[in-house]
Design an enzyme around this catalytic site. Structure first.
Site, mmCIF file in Angstrom:
data_model
loop_
_atom_site.group_PDB
_atom_site.id
_atom_site.type_symbol
_atom_site.label_atom_id
_atom_site.label_comp_id
_atom_site.label_asym_id
_atom_site.label_seq_id
_atom_site.Cartn_x
_atom_site.Cartn_y
_atom_site.Cartn_z
ATOM 1 N N CYS A 199 -5.364 0.414 -1.762
ATOM 2 C CA CYS A 199 -4.821 -0.138 -2.995
ATOM 3 C C CYS A 199 -4.640 -1.647 -2.929
ATOM 4 C CB CYS A 199 -3.471 0.519 -3.309
ATOM 5 S SG CYS A 199 -3.537 2.309 -3.444
ATOM 6 N N ALA A 220 0.109 7.082 -0.848
ATOM 7 C CA ALA A 220 -0.931 7.882 -1.484
ATOM 8 C C ALA A 220 -2.288 7.206 -1.477
ATOM 9 C CB ALA A 220 -0.535 8.191 -2.935
ATOM 10 N N CYS A 221 -2.339 5.952 -1.046
ATOM 11 C CA CYS A 221 -3.592 5.212 -1.160
ATOM 12 C C CYS A 221 -3.759 4.269 0.007
ATOM 13 C CB CYS A 221 -3.607 4.428 -2.468
ATOM 14 S SG CYS A 221 -5.043 3.353 -2.644
ATOM 15 N N GLY A 222 -4.924 4.293 0.623
ATOM 16 C CA GLY A 222 -5.165 3.440 1.768
ATOM 17 C C GLY A 222 -5.897 2.164 1.459
ATOM 18 N N THR A 275 0.852 -1.178 0.000
ATOM 19 C CA THR A 275 0.000 0.000 0.000
ATOM 20 C C THR A 275 0.890 1.230 0.000
ATOM 21 O OG1 THR A 275 -1.700 -1.165 1.249
ATOM 22 C CG2 THR A 275 -1.801 1.231 1.251
#
Length: 292
Positions: free
Chosen positions: A127, A123-125, A120
């Site tokens: 993904c 920038a993304c929780g 992960t």
């Protein structure tokens, strides 16, 4: 143990007013640290997330709440740093980049369908989730029934309070922040990280380790935009109001509306935009009302 920043030599280029030529200078500067953190559950590797080191136990505890694994302090028996392994399978010294979470009674261990098999990013929780159904998790807390009321002026002032407390941002200019506030504008907890979702997980993790869940009657103020994942994390922690300095996404608005959460965007001191459940925000009776 690593701090949240590191030093590098940088070359700065500046143009003087009205000058065609630029001047350069070289000096040491600080940047926000970003490192991988492997999360294990009961000794089994589960996920790797990129984060800024610091408040790592809060991050893991909050991540477990966000994944629907735990919802109370008693459901997390322990957290500990442990050694990892290199690419040849040899045991390494403790790098403080591996944490093992031991679950307690009442926890819901992740199934294979909810497992994360990828890294992960900061920038993304979400993904690494393997199915879209796993993204929209059910909360154990009633956000819609929360009776919080907050003055519009107090709400609009929260970004300034958050910014004044961002020590790591002051040094590096490269991290996001999340702050948990009371309805009166009192700052309860602030966390910073290169990832927006990490900062929120650190807030939620602090709360679960302090046995404060659900976070009824609180406001979560974030430094960036309001995405679906941030609304989801707030919902799973029982937070009734989420405010962001930038815009929300369409999915964030949809989830907030369906959850009965007040979602605020473009909160910048002199104005704000309320996207869902506006009845929680108290606007002065003398304010001009316009529609369009």
């Amino acid at each position: 143990m690593a701090t949240g920043m590191t030093r590098h030599r940088v070359t700065r280029v500046r143009w003087n007013d009205g000058a065609d030529a630029a001047t350069t200078s070289t000096r040491e500067d600080v940047v926000a640290r970003e490192e991988p953190l492997e999360i294990r559950i009961d000794g089994t590797s589960w996920s790797v997330t990129m984060r800024t080191p610091g408040d790592d136990f809060d991050l893991v505890a909050g991540f477990l709440v966000s994944e629907g694994v735990i919802a109370a302090r008693d459901e997390l028996a322990s957290l500990r740093y442990c050694a990892g392994f290199d690419e040849f399978g040899r045991r390494e010294e403790n790098t403080y980049n591996v944490i093992d979470a031991v679950l307690g009674r009442g926890a819901v261990p992740p199934t294979d369908a909810h497992a994360r098999h990828s890294t992960t990013t900061s920038a993304c929780g979400i993904c690494g989730t393997t199915s879209i159904e796993a993204v929209s998790k059910q909360s154990r807390f009633d956000v819609a029934g929360d009776g919080i009321r907050i003055d519009a002026g107090t709400l609009a002032n929260l970004p300034d309070v958050l910014r004044e407390s961002q020590a790591l941002f002051d040094r590096t200019g490269g991290v996001h922040a999340a702050g948990l506030f009371t309805a009166e504008g009192e700052l309860l907890c602030l966390r910073e990280d290169v990832g927006r979702h990490n900062a929120v997980d650190k807030i939620v993790g602090w709360a679960v380790r302090e046995d404060r869940l659900p976070l009824s009657g609180t406001v979560l103020q974030v430094s960036g935009r309001a995405s679906f994942e941030l609304v989801q994390k707030a919902r799973l922690a029982g937070i009734p109001v989420l405010a962001a300095v930038s815009a929300p996404s369409s999915l964030a608005v949809d989830l907030a509306a369906a959850s009965g959460m007040t979602l605020v965007g473009f909160s910048r001191g002199s104005s704000l935009a309320i996207y869902t459940c506006p009845e929680r925000v108290l606007v002065p009776a003398t304010a001009e009302v316009a529609t369009g």
